[in-house]
Design a protein around this motif. Structure first.
Motif, mmCIF file in Angstrom:
data_model
loop_
_atom_site.group_PDB
_atom_site.id
_atom_site.type_symbol
_atom_site.label_atom_id
_atom_site.label_comp_id
_atom_site.label_asym_id
_atom_site.label_seq_id
_atom_site.Cartn_x
_atom_site.Cartn_y
_atom_site.Cartn_z
ATOM 1 N N ALA A 101 0.839 -1.198 0.000
ATOM 2 C CA ALA A 101 0.000 0.000 0.000
ATOM 3 C C ALA A 101 0.873 1.247 0.000
ATOM 4 O O ALA A 101 1.943 1.271 0.602
ATOM 5 C CB ALA A 101 -0.919 0.010 1.222
ATOM 6 N N TYR A 116 -1.313 -2.482 12.644
ATOM 7 C CA TYR A 116 -0.866 -3.034 11.374
ATOM 8 C C TYR A 116 -0.303 -4.423 11.616
ATOM 9 O O TYR A 116 0.604 -4.598 12.426
ATOM 10 C CB TYR A 116 0.205 -2.154 10.725
ATOM 11 N N THR A 136 -4.677 7.153 -0.670
ATOM 12 C CA THR A 136 -4.243 5.776 -0.492
ATOM 13 C C THR A 136 -4.433 4.973 -1.770
ATOM 14 O O THR A 136 -5.482 5.050 -2.404
ATOM 15 C CB THR A 136 -5.074 5.102 0.631
ATOM 16 N N SER A 138 -4.364 1.104 -2.186
ATOM 17 C CA SER A 138 -4.322 -0.028 -1.259
ATOM 18 C C SER A 138 -3.384 -1.128 -1.733
ATOM 19 O O SER A 138 -3.133 -1.287 -2.922
ATOM 20 C CB SER A 138 -5.720 -0.582 -1.014
ATOM 21 N N GLY A 142 -5.959 -4.346 1.620
ATOM 22 C CA GLY A 142 -7.154 -3.663 1.125
ATOM 23 C C GLY A 142 -7.783 -4.326 -0.081
ATOM 24 O O GLY A 142 -8.987 -4.242 -0.286
ATOM 25 N N LYS A 143 -6.991 -5.002 -0.892
ATOM 26 C CA LYS A 143 -7.521 -5.638 -2.099
ATOM 27 C C LYS A 143 -8.153 -6.993 -1.811
ATOM 28 O O LYS A 143 -9.128 -7.373 -2.432
ATOM 29 C CB LYS A 143 -6.406 -5.816 -3.131
ATOM 30 N N HIS A 146 -11.041 -6.832 2.481
ATOM 31 C CA HIS A 146 -11.650 -5.505 2.610
ATOM 32 C C HIS A 146 -12.015 -5.165 4.045
ATOM 33 O O HIS A 146 -11.850 -4.036 4.478
ATOM 34 C CB HIS A 146 -12.909 -5.399 1.743
ATOM 35 N N PHE A 149 -9.288 -3.538 6.427
ATOM 36 C CA PHE A 149 -8.739 -2.208 6.148
ATOM 37 C C PHE A 149 -9.715 -1.190 6.683
ATOM 38 O O PHE A 149 -10.909 -1.242 6.392
ATOM 39 C CB PHE A 149 -8.538 -1.990 4.652
ATOM 40 N N ILE A 160 -12.963 -0.035 2.607
ATOM 41 C CA ILE A 160 -12.863 0.184 1.166
ATOM 42 C C ILE A 160 -13.168 -1.078 0.383
ATOM 43 O O ILE A 160 -13.045 -2.181 0.885
ATOM 44 C CB ILE A 160 -11.460 0.687 0.763
ATOM 45 N N THR A 163 -9.434 0.407 -4.873
ATOM 46 C CA THR A 163 -8.010 0.338 -4.577
ATOM 47 C C THR A 163 -7.359 1.707 -4.483
ATOM 48 O O THR A 163 -6.244 1.819 -4.028
ATOM 49 C CB THR A 163 -7.271 -0.468 -5.662
ATOM 50 N N ASP A 164 -8.031 2.774 -4.903
ATOM 51 C CA ASP A 164 -7.428 4.096 -4.908
ATOM 52 C C ASP A 164 -8.463 5.101 -4.420
ATOM 53 O O ASP A 164 -9.522 5.249 -5.025
ATOM 54 C CB ASP A 164 -6.975 4.430 -6.335
#
Length: 190
Positions: A101, A116, A136, A138, A142-143, A146, A149, A160, A163-164
């Protein structure tokens, strides 16, 4: 007055077992062993908490760490869970997390890595934005996961699916007016 003697003096090799240890000061080996254990524990704790690194820093920035002295942010500095970053006017930070990320923190912002983890069984990226702007892109957490995150702001919690995205939180009050034409509240761009 005569000193008491309990018998013949035994050679140190019979008492200590190792003649190499007889030349050392008493307790030195114990202190060295304790130091080694403390170093191993500290390295293990740092390795498990390492979240990423600072890619670039420009302008007046501050790295606020729990139980450490506050310091200006430097490129290549490690990032750990609990670290907080503060940027001044016209300052920017780029952070790269272990999962790939990328986070870009804008001017007059305060951003924190709350939690984290990037381990085989548990992956989690929780951040908070007290004020300012963060963009961000991700990474793996994040991908793929979900629900693991999270970006928390004073007025919202965001998860999220893309991804952006970028989030901006302004502290100005509508009744008092805002500097530089900023609008109060939050804006989310995906």
């Amino acid at each position: 007055m005569e000193a008491l003697r309990f018998g013949p003096r035994l050679p140190q090799t019979r008492i200590m077992g190792n003649p190499a240890l007889t030349n050392r000061r008493p307790g030195a080996l114990a202190r060295a062993g304790l130091g080694l254990v403390m170093l191993m524990l500290a390295c293990g704790a740092l390795a498990s908490e390492l979240a990423g690194e600072v890619v670039s820093a420009s302008g007046p920035t501050m790295h606020l760490r729990p139980q450490h002295l506050n310091s200006p942010v430097r490129s290549g500095s490690p990032i750990h869970a609990g670290d907080r970053f503060r940027t001044g006017p016209h300052a920017r930070l780029e952070l790269r997390m272990r999962d790939g990320a990328m986070l870009s923190i804008g001017p007059d912002s305060e951003f924190q890595v709350d939690e984290y983890r990037l381990e085989a069984g548990e992956q989690r990226a929780f951040y908070s934005l007290a004020r300012g702007l963060v963009r961000t892109v991700s990474g793996a957490i994040g991908k793929i996961r979900h629900e693991e995150f999270r970006l928390t702001t004073p007025t919202a919690v965001m998860g999220i699916r893309g991804t952006d995205f970028s989030v901006e939180h302004s502290l100005c009050m509508p009744s008092a007016g805002c500097d530089d034409g900023a609008l109060p509240g939050e804006r989310l761009r995906v």
